[in-house]
Design a protein around this motif. Structure first.
Motif, short mmCIF file in Angstrom:
data_model
loop_
_atom_site.label_atom_id
_atom_site.label_comp_id
_atom_site.label_asym_id
_atom_site.label_seq_id
_atom_site.Cartn_x
_atom_site.Cartn_y
_atom_site.Cartn_z
N ILE A 1 34.73 -0.49 188.76
CA ILE A 1 34.67 0.82 188.39
C ILE A 1 33.96 1.25 187.03
O ILE A 1 33.43 2.25 187.06
CB ILE A 1 36.39 1.11 188.08
CG1 ILE A 1 37.04 0.61 189.47
CG2 ILE A 1 36.60 2.39 187.41
CD1 ILE A 1 38.59 0.58 188.93
N ALA A 2 34.12 0.22 186.15
CA ALA A 2 33.38 0.66 184.84
C ALA A 2 31.44 0.68 185.29
O ALA A 2 30.99 1.77 184.76
CB ALA A 2 33.40 -0.49 184.03
N GLY B 1 30.00 4.19 184.70
CA GLY B 1 29.84 4.04 183.49
C GLY B 1 30.97 4.39 182.32
O GLY B 1 30.56 5.09 181.44
N ILE B 2 31.93 4.06 182.62
CA ILE B 2 33.23 4.45 181.75
C ILE B 2 33.92 2.98 181.16
O ILE B 2 33.55 2.06 181.74
CB ILE B 2 34.54 5.21 182.45
CG1 ILE B 2 34.95 4.32 183.56
CG2 ILE B 2 33.91 6.41 182.93
CD1 ILE B 2 35.93 4.92 184.39
N PHE C 1 26.63 9.87 188.62
CA PHE C 1 25.34 10.16 187.94
C PHE C 1 25.71 11.35 187.04
O PHE C 1 25.18 11.09 186.00
CB PHE C 1 24.44 10.91 189.14
CG PHE C 1 23.84 9.99 189.81
CD1 PHE C 1 22.50 9.34 189.62
CD2 PHE C 1 23.86 9.57 191.07
CE1 PHE C 1 21.65 8.31 190.07
CE2 PHE C 1 23.32 8.62 191.95
CZ PHE C 1 22.18 8.18 191.50
N VAL C 2 26.77 12.02 186.98
CA VAL C 2 27.10 13.12 186.37
C VAL C 2 27.66 12.43 185.01
O VAL C 2 27.48 12.96 183.82
CB VAL C 2 28.21 13.98 186.77
CG1 VAL C 2 28.80 15.07 185.88
CG2 VAL C 2 27.68 14.98 187.81
N SER C 3 28.23 11.29 185.20
CA SER C 3 29.04 10.61 183.98
C SER C 3 27.93 9.98 183.18
O SER C 3 28.33 9.88 181.83
CB SER C 3 29.65 9.43 184.51
OG SER C 3 30.79 9.51 185.22
N ARG C 4 26.85 10.06 183.59
CA ARG C 4 25.62 9.67 182.58
C ARG C 4 24.77 11.24 181.82
O ARG C 4 23.80 10.93 181.36
CB ARG C 4 24.38 9.05 183.16
CG ARG C 4 25.41 7.60 183.74
CD ARG C 4 24.46 6.82 184.82
NE ARG C 4 25.04 5.37 184.97
CZ ARG C 4 26.08 5.06 185.58
NH1 ARG C 4 26.87 6.04 186.17
NH2 ARG C 4 26.66 4.05 185.66
N THR C 5 25.55 12.36 181.99
CA THR C 5 24.98 13.53 181.41
C THR C 5 25.81 13.60 180.11
O THR C 5 26.96 13.39 180.00
CB THR C 5 25.14 14.72 182.29
OG1 THR C 5 26.18 14.84 182.51
CG2 THR C 5 24.41 14.44 183.66
#
Length: 423
Positions: A107-108, A112-113, A246-250
């Motif tokens: 999940i991480a 990217g959490i 991908f949005v998690s990396r913005t």
């Protein structure tokens, strides 16, 4: 005109069922939007439910499989065992993700959490995994009811389940339950309510189908039919997790994901209703295709106009600010998302019509191929937009529009070849 009435009598309960399910999600989003730190709560739930949805939609075509193969007492038992085994497998995988260290690492890596957000997402998965099995069994009984043209009872089941989930959600909020407990209780209540209602409707109203020259399906036959459409369903569910990844990396990840969660859930009301066109041809046959196409076009126009009226009139203030309780910032991003996805109903209607043809031809691999093209398109477009710094609350839904368009072109081509092969 009598044909349109017949199509409508078959279609509207299925469409209403889809709308009920999505209306429940609007209430869940509205409740989360009223908790402290609403953007965070919405984003965490979006992360978690995307995994559950990814596995649930693998069963999305299960009613069609039941309609095609469960046509004798022996076949119904075999199909039920197949459905039950599949539901246990997929729900077990969701539990694995939430419980084990390896699952949390996956999940991480995907989103990217880390830290508290990762722990909260894992907690949702631990409590929500049974919903996958409950929904799988509901699809089995819904398929049998649809086989009997008892689609109105499928709608009743959805209404009862969603109503129960909404009541539990509102009660949890009023009693100041933690956000995760409110949402988990609501989701489990809705899924269990739908299943119990479907089982009761089946026991009271189902008339066993008996066909001459019916060939009993083997488990291998069920698997061959199911895996391509299961793959297709999973790609439906994979679209959002990929975009979220991908949005998690913005820089503005949480607000963008919260906006996508609310906006796409709202749009899904029309999308899920349009997806019911897939059942039209397998159930009512290939006669009068021109009239069926006109019916699909008419319904699509109505849904498009309804969505446009909610986006471009003062109704949007009522729905999103007063009913859903969105902040000004979140409202702005949600409206951007909805303005883009308004382009998709016509694309989805065409795609679903050709999906219906492929289901009749039993060429389900063609559906899987189209879905593979769509997911590849999502992956490439998101990567490109991220590299260019363009990924936000209006380009992310644009990725969906582009990917649906590519999938539709592929499916049309495959269906035309399949039609020639069956002549």
């Amino acid at each position: 005109m009598h044909l349109y009435r017949r199509y409508w009598a078959f279609y509207w309960p299925l469409a209403l069922t889809a709308c009920f399910l999505l209306l429940g999600l609007q209430v869940f989003n509205a409740v989360l939007a009223r908790y402290p730190n609403a953007e965070r709560e919405l984003a965490v739930f979006a992360y978690a439910i995307s995994f559950i949805h990814f596995l649930e939609v693998a069963m999305a075509f299960m009613p069609q499989m039941v309609m095609v193969y469960a046509r004798s007492r022996k076949a119904r038992r075999r199909v039920l065992r197949f459905c039950l085994s599949t539901g246990v497998l997929f729900s077990g995988f969701a539990c694995f993700l939430g419980v084990t260290a390896l699952g949390r690492q996956w999940i991480a890596a995907a989103y990217g959490i880390e830290g508290d957000i990762l722990a909260e997402v894992s907690r949702y998965l631990v409590y929500l995994f049974p919903t996958i099995l409950l929904r799988t069994l509901f699809h089995y009984f819904a398929g049998l009811l649809t086989q009997n043209n008892q689609t109105r009872w499928v709608s009743v089941c959805a209404f009862v389940g969603v109503g129960l989930g909404v009541v539990v959600c509102l009660y949890g909020y009023q009693e100041a339950w933690p956000a995760y407990l409110t949402l988990v209780s609501a989701q489990l209540s809705a899924s269990a309510g739908m299943l119990v209602c479907a089982m009761l409707a089946y026991s009271q109203f189902y008339v066993p189908v008996q066909e001459q020259n019916f060939i009993e399906p083997r488990y291998l036959d069920l698997f061959r039919y199911f895996w391509p459409v299961s793959f297709t369903g999973m790609t439906f569910g994979l679209g959002r997790p990929l975009i979220y990844a991908f949005v998690s990396r913005t820089p503005d990840a949480l607000i963008t994901i919260a906006a996508l969660r609310v906006g796409l859930d709202f749009f899904m009301i029309s999308q899920m209703a349009l997806n019911q066109f897939r059942s039209l041809l397998p159930s009512l046959g290939l006669e009068n295709l021109r009239e069926k196409r006109r019916f699909i076009a008419l319904v699509t126009v109505v849904f498009s106009l309804a969505m446009a009226s909610l986006i471009f009139t003062p109704l949007d203030q009522v729905v999103f600010k007063q009913w859903l309780g969105l902040s000004d910032t979140l409202y702005f991003h949600v409206k951007q998302t909805l303005m883009v996805v308004l382009l998709t109903p016509a694309i989805l209607a065409v795609r679903n019509y050709y999906h219906g043809l492929l289901l009749v031809y039993k060429q389900t691999k063609g559906i899987a191929v189209g879905s593979a093209f769509r997911i590849t398109s999502v992956l490439l477009c998101c990567w490109l937009f991220l590299m260019l710094g363009w990924l936000n609350s209006w380009t992310a839904p644009l990725v969906m529009v582009l990917s649906f368009s590519i999938e539709t072109l592929v499916v049309v081509f495959i269906t035309q070849r399949a039609a020639k092969a069956t002549q």
